[in-house]
Design an enzyme around this catalytic site. Sequence first.
Site, PDB file in Angstrom:
ATOM      1  N   GLY A 142      20.359   1.173  -0.640  1.00  0.00           N
ATOM      2  CA  GLY A 142      19.778  -0.157  -0.768  1.00  0.00           C
ATOM      3  C   GLY A 142      18.702  -0.464   0.257  1.00  0.00           C
ATOM      4  O   GLY A 142      18.273  -1.611   0.382  1.00  0.00           O
ATOM      5  N   ILE A 143      18.235   0.538   0.992  1.00  0.00           N
ATOM      6  CA  ILE A 143      17.202   0.309   2.011  1.00  0.00           C
ATOM      7  C   ILE A 143      15.894  -0.091   1.333  1.00  0.00           C
ATOM      8  O   ILE A 143      15.233  -1.043   1.736  1.00  0.00           O
ATOM      9  CB  ILE A 143      17.022   1.547   2.924  1.00  0.00           C
ATOM     10  CG1 ILE A 143      18.324   1.835   3.663  1.00  0.00           C
ATOM     11  CG2 ILE A 143      15.864   1.332   3.906  1.00  0.00           C
ATOM     12  CD1 ILE A 143      18.298   3.063   4.559  1.00  0.00           C
ATOM     13  N   GLY A 144      15.530   0.621   0.274  1.00  0.00           N
ATOM     14  CA  GLY A 144      14.298   0.303  -0.459  1.00  0.00           C
ATOM     15  C   GLY A 144      14.329  -1.114  -1.011  1.00  0.00           C
ATOM     16  O   GLY A 144      13.365  -1.871  -0.870  1.00  0.00           O
ATOM     17  N   SER A 145      15.450  -1.481  -1.627  1.00  0.00           N
ATOM     18  CA  SER A 145      15.583  -2.840  -2.164  1.00  0.00           C
ATOM     19  C   SER A 145      15.425  -3.879  -1.072  1.00  0.00           C
ATOM     20  O   SER A 145      14.769  -4.906  -1.265  1.00  0.00           O
ATOM     21  CB  SER A 145      16.971  -3.032  -2.785  1.00  0.00           C
ATOM     22  OG  SER A 145      17.133  -2.196  -3.890  1.00  0.00           O
ATOM     23  N   TYR A 171      10.267  -0.727  -9.952  1.00  0.00           N
ATOM     24  CA  TYR A 171       9.502  -1.970  -9.886  1.00  0.00           C
ATOM     25  C   TYR A 171       9.719  -2.845 -11.109  1.00  0.00           C
ATOM     26  O   TYR A 171       9.816  -4.064 -11.014  1.00  0.00           O
ATOM     27  CB  TYR A 171       8.014  -1.667  -9.717  1.00  0.00           C
ATOM     28  CG  TYR A 171       7.683  -1.049  -8.381  1.00  0.00           C
ATOM     29  CD1 TYR A 171       7.089   0.209  -8.304  1.00  0.00           C
ATOM     30  CD2 TYR A 171       7.962  -1.727  -7.196  1.00  0.00           C
ATOM     31  CE1 TYR A 171       6.783   0.775  -7.079  1.00  0.00           C
ATOM     32  CE2 TYR A 171       7.659  -1.165  -5.961  1.00  0.00           C
ATOM     33  CZ  TYR A 171       7.077   0.078  -5.913  1.00  0.00           C
ATOM     34  OH  TYR A 171       6.778   0.633  -4.703  1.00  0.00           O
ATOM     35  N   LYS A 172       9.819  -2.217 -12.289  1.00  0.00           N
ATOM     36  CA  LYS A 172      10.012  -3.014 -13.509  1.00  0.00           C
ATOM     37  C   LYS A 172      11.339  -3.761 -13.478  1.00  0.00           C
ATOM     38  O   LYS A 172      11.427  -4.901 -13.918  1.00  0.00           O
ATOM     39  CB  LYS A 172       9.906  -2.119 -14.755  1.00  0.00           C
ATOM     40  CG  LYS A 172       8.459  -1.786 -15.106  1.00  0.00           C
ATOM     41  CD  LYS A 172       8.286  -1.278 -16.510  1.00  0.00           C
ATOM     42  CE  LYS A 172       6.834  -1.494 -16.986  1.00  0.00           C
ATOM     43  NZ  LYS A 172       6.507  -0.710 -18.168  1.00  0.00           N
ATOM     44  N   ARG A 214      12.514  -5.086 -11.061  1.00  0.00           N
ATOM     45  CA  ARG A 214      12.342  -6.253 -10.203  1.00  0.00           C
ATOM     46  C   ARG A 214      11.264  -7.194 -10.728  1.00  0.00           C
ATOM     47  O   ARG A 214      10.735  -8.026 -10.007  1.00  0.00           O
ATOM     48  CB  ARG A 214      12.026  -5.800  -8.762  1.00  0.00           C
ATOM     49  CG  ARG A 214      13.269  -5.236  -8.098  1.00  0.00           C
ATOM     50  CD  ARG A 214      12.960  -4.246  -6.998  1.00  0.00           C
ATOM     51  NE  ARG A 214      14.182  -3.748  -6.395  1.00  0.00           N
ATOM     52  CZ  ARG A 214      14.939  -2.795  -6.915  1.00  0.00           C
ATOM     53  NH1 ARG A 214      14.590  -2.230  -8.070  1.00  0.00           N
ATOM     54  NH2 ARG A 214      16.033  -2.382  -6.287  1.00  0.00           N
ATOM     55  N   ASN A 264       4.703   8.566 -12.324  1.00  0.00           N
ATOM     56  CA  ASN A 264       5.822   8.297 -11.419  1.00  0.00           C
ATOM     57  C   ASN A 264       6.837   7.350 -12.067  1.00  0.00           C
ATOM     58  O   ASN A 264       6.992   6.197 -11.660  1.00  0.00           O
ATOM     59  CB  ASN A 264       5.287   7.724 -10.107  1.00  0.00           C
ATOM     60  CG  ASN A 264       6.319   7.708  -9.007  1.00  0.00           C
ATOM     61  OD1 ASN A 264       7.510   7.867  -9.256  1.00  0.00           O
ATOM     62  ND2 ASN A 264       5.878   7.483  -7.784  1.00  0.00           N
ATOM     63  N   GLU A 324       0.804  -1.224   0.000  1.00  0.00           N
ATOM     64  CA  GLU A 324       0.000   0.000   0.000  1.00  0.00           C
ATOM     65  C   GLU A 324       0.841   1.281   0.000  1.00  0.00           C
ATOM     66  O   GLU A 324       0.592   2.183  -0.765  1.00  0.00           O
ATOM     67  CB  GLU A 324      -0.925  -0.027   1.215  1.00  0.00           C
ATOM     68  CG  GLU A 324      -1.768   1.194   1.419  1.00  0.00           C
ATOM     69  CD  GLU A 324      -2.682   1.504   0.239  1.00  0.00           C
ATOM     70  OE1 GLU A 324      -3.480   0.621  -0.136  1.00  0.00           O
ATOM     71  OE2 GLU A 324      -2.607   2.638  -0.319  1.00  0.00           O
TER      72      GLU A 324
END
Lengths: 171, 168
Positions: free
Chosen positions: B102-105, B138-139, B141, B131, B90
């Site tokens: 690399g926190i987001g990853s 995201y793509k 990944r 965005n 969400e």
Amino acid sequence: MAKFHLRKAEPKDVPDILRLIKELAKYEEMEDQVILTEKDLLEDGFGDHPFYHCVVAEVPAEHQKVEGYSVIGFAMYYFTYDPWIGKLLYLEDFYVMKEYRGFGIGSEILKTLSDTAVKNRCSSMHFLVAQSNKASIDFYKRRGASDLSLEEGWRLFRIDKEGLLKMSAEE
Amino acid sequence: MFLLRKAEPKDVSDILRLIKELAKFEEMEEQVVLTEKELLEDGFGDHPFYHCVVAEVPKESQSIEGYTVIGFAMYYFTYDPWIGKLLYLEDFYVMKEFRGYGIGSEILRTLSETAVKTRCSGMHFIVAEWNTTSIEFYKRRGASDLSREEGWRLYEIDKINLLKMSSK
């Protein structure tokens, strides 16, 4: 005028729910994509922590038009969370068998869901509609629905199981 | 150096702060009407309506304003009538000064593990079509745009119209 009543689904309704899910998928030409089983539906919907809720529409035995079925419509929903406003009711699947349309069963189901949403202090109801599905879009627009994809540019993305396994295996 | 952990009741004020920061980035800050009280009831009561993972840095690395909780992801479980459980992402945000490490990853990897462990068939989320940074994130990944591929549009019936329907 078909007499019908709506009620919360019970474990015994699971075969009918799966049948109606497949009928709706067939209408979308995706029937072979339904890999969910009655066992999954039972565990996931009627265990300690339900992952979905269902409302079913039932007709009395004497009004059965199709051999043997008295459960002739359903809606599957669950609660989601908007970080700006809180709880929402999310309508996942919604279907009434062809022979029973035009009697207000769909409207009654949606009204029941609206009641449920308000009672549970949900700020609104969300759902997806395929942009090719004009009949459904009109049905919802007549009831005040707005297209957030159009108004706010939202697009639905998915990372499938393969992508998830790949990521979770990364060091 | 950072660590990821499940959010606890004490994190509620940081979660709300980060929700508002992300909303600000989307130029929608005044739209956040949710309160700490609601976040507490809804996330840490008998029946949680959402789950959170938070990213924390040690005191020595805290943000300019003194925060140690510097990123979060909010998710919950949804249900696809064809394949069953899904993990729905969400909200997902890392404070600007802590990006590029690399926190987001790592957050996304943790969520992927959670999804696999809880037998989810996939992860869903929505992204605004403008965005492009997030879309590319995201793509890379493996994410696919279901709105493009399958034509899905998100609709809403708001409270006013729900009340209208339920009172008929």
